[in-house]
Write an enzyme that holds these catalytic residues in place. Structure first.
Site, PDB file in Angstrom:
ATOM      1  N   LYS A  53     114.243  65.864  28.609  1.00 12.39           N
ATOM      2  CA  LYS A  53     114.647  65.003  27.610  1.00 12.39           C
ATOM      3  C   LYS A  53     115.865  64.650  27.614  1.00 12.39           C
ATOM      4  O   LYS A  53     116.603  63.500  27.321  1.00 12.39           O
ATOM      5  CB  LYS A  53     114.106  65.823  26.262  1.00 12.39           C
ATOM      6  CG  LYS A  53     112.746  65.735  25.831  1.00 12.39           C
ATOM      7  CD  LYS A  53     112.479  66.702  24.857  1.00 12.39           C
ATOM      8  CE  LYS A  53     110.950  66.692  24.733  1.00 12.39           C
ATOM      9  NZ  LYS A  53     110.326  67.827  23.799  1.00 12.39           N
ATOM     10  N   GLN A  97     111.761  71.926  19.872  1.00 14.61           N
ATOM     11  CA  GLN A  97     110.864  72.322  20.984  1.00 14.61           C
ATOM     12  C   GLN A  97     109.862  73.547  20.546  1.00 14.61           C
ATOM     13  O   GLN A  97     110.185  74.421  19.892  1.00 14.61           O
ATOM     14  CB  GLN A  97     111.649  72.729  22.092  1.00 14.61           C
ATOM     15  CG  GLN A  97     110.669  72.568  23.421  1.00 14.61           C
ATOM     16  CD  GLN A  97     109.999  71.341  23.953  1.00 14.61           C
ATOM     17  OE1 GLN A  97     110.871  70.380  23.981  1.00 14.61           O
ATOM     18  NE2 GLN A  97     108.945  71.533  24.128  1.00 14.61           N
ATOM     19  N   ASP A 120     109.413  63.107  16.386  1.00 19.05           N
ATOM     20  CA  ASP A 120     108.124  63.733  16.833  1.00 19.05           C
ATOM     21  C   ASP A 120     106.880  63.271  16.018  1.00 19.05           C
ATOM     22  O   ASP A 120     105.912  63.037  16.313  1.00 19.05           O
ATOM     23  CB  ASP A 120     108.190  65.316  16.755  1.00 19.05           C
ATOM     24  CG  ASP A 120     108.279  65.945  18.411  1.00 19.05           C
ATOM     25  OD1 ASP A 120     108.039  65.108  19.144  1.00 19.05           O
ATOM     26  OD2 ASP A 120     108.586  66.855  18.622  1.00 19.05           O
TER      27      ASP A 120
END
Ligand code: NAD
Length: 287
Positions: A53, A97, A120
């Site tokens: 990322k 995460q 997200d």
């Protein structure tokens, strides 16, 4: 023989577009979009995802802020960190995460990210907006699948779409997105009876269950578009999807390989969501 849906090519193309859009945004507002990624602990797979990322952000000109907390961190400390980032003007998107260590409640953590920075799209507000057909952000993997279908000009309207898997991050949102494009959507899961019968009806079949090579050529309709979301590691260390690639390729019109299909799209859509967040935060175009 099916045509390959090449996620690497589509991803590269989209990243070029995102990079030029980021540049325009910087020129216009003097602001570099920023993404904060929080990693808790040292899980090897999560560490690799976070690194990827970070690299992808740099590639398109997004500022990447990495926060690494020990596996023993208290839930309240993690949430305080998120609250700090919620009010940090240099941070447009926040991602934690997953999975988190067992002593931390994922739901509480996700809910502590303000919806405007929830790139997200896991926060209940963003899930609700997707249900209403008015999303600010679309969860990255399903968004990537929609981009692939669009790039290969796959018609969705009026088509039989079957999704196998009903997770909150893939199955449910992709079903909603296909519905929003006027597909006739069936969602199958571990308790579905006659799964093959449903799968065989599909013009577009999305498989997201985490079972290696589960769907084979006998379970699909000739000419179907097959999207394999699964990432499974075989005993020999190689990656394989939820679809038996060889038998399905013989019958399908299009199929995504694993690796190189859906996988590369997920991070690309995270970059897109970060840019969307930065643009919306400038215009205060939320709610
Ligand atoms: P999950 O693991 O949370 O849930 C699995 C789903 O599959 C459940 O809804 C369950 O009902 C269904 N299922 C399980 N066994 C089944 C069976 N025998 N028949 C029918 N349905 C069955 O799902 P997830 O998080 O969406 O992950 C699914 C797969 O996709 C995993 O391999 C994961 O690694 C992969 N994944 C890939 C990406 C990517 O970027 N490519 C992103 C997310 C997940």
């Amino acid at each position: 023989m099916a045509e390959l849906i090449n996620g690497k090519v589509v991803s590269r193309h989209l990243r070029e577009l995102i990079a030029s859009d980021v540049l325009k945004f910087k020129e216009e507002y003097g602001i570099t979009p920023g993404l904060a990624v929080i990693l808790v602990g040292d899980d090897p797979a999560s560490t690799v995802y976070v690194k990827n990322k970070h690299k992808a952000c740099l590639e398109v000109g997004i500022n990447s802020i990495e926060i690494h907390l020990p596996a023993t961190v208290a839930e309240d400390v993690l949430i305080s960190k998120i609250e700090e980032l919620n009010t940090d003007a240099g941070v447009n998107g926040i991602l934690v995460q997953l999975p988190l260590p067992k002593h931390i409640c994922e739901e509480r953590v996700i809910n502590s990210i303000i919806p405007e920075k929830d790139v997200d799209a896991f926060h209940p507000i963003n899930v609700g907006k997707l249900m209403l057909g008015k999303p600010d952000f679309i969860p990255c993997t399903p968004a990537g699948i929609m981009e692939l279908l669009n790039y290969y000009s796959v018609e969705i309207s009026g088509k039989e779409c079957v999704v196998i898997g009903r997770s909150n991050i893939v199955g449910k949102p992709i079903a909603q997105l296909l519905l929003s494009k006027n597909g006739t959507v069936t969602v199958c899961h571990s308790r579905t009876k006659n799964l093959t019968e449903s799968a065989k009806r599909a013009d577009i079949l999305v498989v997201a269950i985490g079972k290696p090579d589960f769907v084979n050529g006998d379970m699909i309709k000739p000419g179907a578009v097959v999207i394999d979301v699964g990432i499974n590691r075989k005993e020999d260390g190689k990656l394989t999807g939820d679809v038996d690639f060889e038998s399905v390729t013989e019958k399908a019109a299009y199929v995504t390989p694993v690796p190189g299909g859906v996988g590369p799209m997920t991070i690309t859509m995270l970059l897109k969501n970060t840019l969307i967040a930065a643009k919306k935060q400038i215009s205060k175009y939320f709610f």
